[in-house]
Design a protein around this motif. Structure first.
Motif, PDB file in Angstrom:
ATOM      1  N   ILE A  33       0.834  -1.199   0.000  1.00  0.00           N
ATOM      2  CA  ILE A  33       0.000   0.000   0.000  1.00  0.00           C
ATOM      3  C   ILE A  33       0.869   1.251   0.000  1.00  0.00           C
ATOM      4  CG2 ILE A  33      -1.599   1.357   1.434  1.00  0.00           C
ATOM      5  CD1 ILE A  33      -2.802  -1.417   2.298  1.00  0.00           C
ATOM      6  N   GLU A  34       1.915   1.227   0.806  1.00  0.00           N
ATOM      7  CA  GLU A  34       2.820   2.382   0.884  1.00  0.00           C
ATOM      8  C   GLU A  34       3.488   2.641  -0.464  1.00  0.00           C
ATOM      9  OE1 GLU A  34       6.389   4.430   0.908  1.00  0.00           O
ATOM     10  OE2 GLU A  34       6.581   2.268   1.120  1.00  0.00           O
ATOM     11  N   ILE A  35       3.964   1.584  -1.105  1.00  0.00           N
ATOM     12  CA  ILE A  35       4.636   1.725  -2.399  1.00  0.00           C
ATOM     13  C   ILE A  35       3.660   2.260  -3.446  1.00  0.00           C
ATOM     14  CG2 ILE A  35       5.682   0.468  -4.334  1.00  0.00           C
ATOM     15  CD1 ILE A  35       6.923  -1.426  -2.189  1.00  0.00           C
ATOM     16  N   ARG A  36       2.499   1.657  -3.526  1.00  0.00           N
ATOM     17  CA  ARG A  36       1.528   2.094  -4.531  1.00  0.00           C
ATOM     18  C   ARG A  36       1.031   3.512  -4.247  1.00  0.00           C
ATOM     19  NH1 ARG A  36      -1.430  -3.655  -5.911  1.00  0.00           N
ATOM     20  NH2 ARG A  36      -0.018  -4.122  -7.636  1.00  0.00           N
ATOM     21  N   GLY A  37       0.868   3.855  -2.990  1.00  0.00           N
ATOM     22  CA  GLY A  37       0.470   5.216  -2.659  1.00  0.00           C
ATOM     23  C   GLY A  37       1.514   6.227  -3.093  1.00  0.00           C
ATOM     24  N   ARG A  38       2.777   5.891  -2.863  1.00  0.00           N
ATOM     25  CA  ARG A  38       3.873   6.786  -3.235  1.00  0.00           C
ATOM     26  C   ARG A  38       4.007   6.907  -4.754  1.00  0.00           C
ATOM     27  NH1 ARG A  38       8.727   4.687  -3.580  1.00  0.00           N
ATOM     28  NH2 ARG A  38       8.324   3.172  -1.940  1.00  0.00           N
ATOM     29  N   LEU A  39       3.898   5.770  -5.456  1.00  0.00           N
ATOM     30  CA  LEU A  39       4.111   5.783  -6.902  1.00  0.00           C
ATOM     31  C   LEU A  39       2.875   6.201  -7.706  1.00  0.00           C
ATOM     32  CD1 LEU A  39       6.191   2.506  -7.404  1.00  0.00           C
ATOM     33  CD2 LEU A  39       7.028   4.866  -7.377  1.00  0.00           C
ATOM     34  N   LEU A  40       1.707   5.843  -7.227  1.00  0.00           N
ATOM     35  CA  LEU A  40       0.490   6.033  -8.020  1.00  0.00           C
ATOM     36  C   LEU A  40      -0.486   7.031  -7.411  1.00  0.00           C
ATOM     37  CD1 LEU A  40      -0.193   2.251  -8.710  1.00  0.00           C
ATOM     38  CD2 LEU A  40       0.918   3.893 -10.251  1.00  0.00           C
ATOM     39  N   GLY A  41      -0.336   7.305  -6.136  1.00  0.00           N
ATOM     40  CA  GLY A  41      -1.302   8.142  -5.434  1.00  0.00           C
ATOM     41  C   GLY A  41      -2.367   7.278  -4.793  1.00  0.00           C
ATOM     42  N   ASN A  42      -3.080   7.875  -3.842  1.00  0.00           N
ATOM     43  CA  ASN A  42      -4.048   7.079  -3.093  1.00  0.00           C
ATOM     44  C   ASN A  42      -5.453   7.128  -3.666  1.00  0.00           C
ATOM     45  OD1 ASN A  42      -4.677   9.657  -2.352  1.00  0.00           O
ATOM     46  ND2 ASN A  42      -4.422   9.352  -0.166  1.00  0.00           N
ATOM     47  N   ASN A  43      -5.554   7.486  -4.935  1.00  0.00           N
ATOM     48  CA  ASN A  43      -6.847   7.417  -5.623  1.00  0.00           C
ATOM     49  C   ASN A  43      -6.699   6.637  -6.929  1.00  0.00           C
ATOM     50  OD1 ASN A  43      -9.616   7.943  -5.646  1.00  0.00           O
ATOM     51  ND2 ASN A  43      -9.364   9.718  -6.965  1.00  0.00           N
ATOM     52  N   HIS A  44      -5.839   5.647  -6.909  1.00  0.00           N
ATOM     53  CA  HIS A  44      -5.553   4.820  -8.092  1.00  0.00           C
ATOM     54  C   HIS A  44      -6.165   3.436  -7.881  1.00  0.00           C
ATOM     55  CE1 HIS A  44      -3.190   2.484 -10.998  1.00  0.00           C
ATOM     56  NE2 HIS A  44      -2.983   3.627 -11.606  1.00  0.00           N
ATOM     57  N   PRO A  45      -6.644   2.802  -8.955  1.00  0.00           N
ATOM     58  CA  PRO A  45      -7.239   1.469  -8.820  1.00  0.00           C
ATOM     59  C   PRO A  45      -6.317   0.427  -8.182  1.00  0.00           C
ATOM     60  CG  PRO A  45      -7.678   2.351 -10.997  1.00  0.00           C
ATOM     61  CD  PRO A  45      -6.738   3.313 -10.326  1.00  0.00           C
ATOM     62  N   ASP A  46      -5.026   0.473  -8.484  1.00  0.00           N
ATOM     63  CA  ASP A  46      -4.103  -0.498  -7.891  1.00  0.00           C
ATOM     64  C   ASP A  46      -3.927  -0.256  -6.393  1.00  0.00           C
ATOM     65  OD1 ASP A  46      -3.811  -1.643 -10.367  1.00  0.00           O
ATOM     66  OD2 ASP A  46      -1.805  -0.841 -10.733  1.00  0.00           O
ATOM     67  N   TYR A  47      -3.962   1.004  -5.988  1.00  0.00           N
ATOM     68  CA  TYR A  47      -3.916   1.334  -4.565  1.00  0.00           C
ATOM     69  C   TYR A  47      -5.162   0.771  -3.888  1.00  0.00           C
ATOM     70  CZ  TYR A  47      -3.648   4.167  -0.311  1.00  0.00           C
ATOM     71  OH  TYR A  47      -3.590   4.588   0.997  1.00  0.00           O
ATOM     72  N   ALA A  48      -6.307   0.946  -4.515  1.00  0.00           N
ATOM     73  CA  ALA A  48      -7.557   0.407  -3.972  1.00  0.00           C
ATOM     74  C   ALA A  48      -7.480  -1.115  -3.846  1.00  0.00           C
ATOM     75  CB  ALA A  48      -8.743   0.813  -4.849  1.00  0.00           C
ATOM     76  N   MET A  49      -6.916  -1.766  -4.846  1.00  0.00           N
ATOM     77  CA  MET A  49      -6.787  -3.217  -4.801  1.00  0.00           C
ATOM     78  C   MET A  49      -5.937  -3.644  -3.606  1.00  0.00           C
ATOM     79  SD  MET A  49      -5.322  -5.906  -7.644  1.00  0.00           S
ATOM     80  CE  MET A  49      -3.691  -5.216  -7.583  1.00  0.00           C
TER      81      MET A  49
END
Length: 120
Positions: A33-49
């Motif tokens: 979650i931390e990696i995806r939040g940093r790279l994609l933002g916390n409103n991205h489908p992969d972050y949600a996944m």
């Protein structure tokens, strides 16, 4: 760099969950979650996944309230990303319906499952 490290972490976290090592699974899911939040933002489908994957671990542990919090966050992100008619949104509704079932709120579970069916 993309999210390949996060994807690999996600897969290993799922393996640990299946093996019953929930502590390690939670640790790796949070890192994902931390990696995806940093790279994609916390409103991205992969972050949600990733949020949804962590919610599943808490569900396995029987921590339905924490799982419900995370699944609700996942649902909101998917609604923002895809809208309320998307299959991924329906998956989140289904996960929440399942939690209400486990919590003994069968009428809420039925309502959400019907909403999920309409989307599908």
């Amino acid at each position: 760099m993309g999210t390949t490290p996060a994807m690999a972490l996600n897969n290993v976290a799922a393996d640990y969950c299946k093996l019953g090592n929930y502590t390690k699974s939670i640790e790796l899911n949070k890192k994902c979650i931390e990696i995806r939040g940093r790279l994609l933002g916390n409103n991205h489908p992969d972050y949600a996944m990733s949020i949804g994957n962590l919610a599943l671990v808490y569900m396995e542990l029987g921590d339905y309230e924490r799982s419900l919090e995370l699944n609700t966050e996942c649902l909101k992100i998917r609604e923002n990303c895809f809208g309320m008619g998307h299959p991924d949104y329906a998956v989140s509704i289904n996960n929440i319906a399942m939690l209400y079932y486990y919590l003994g709120n069968y009428s809420k579970s039925i309502d959400l499952n019907r909403k999920c069916l309409k989307i599908y």
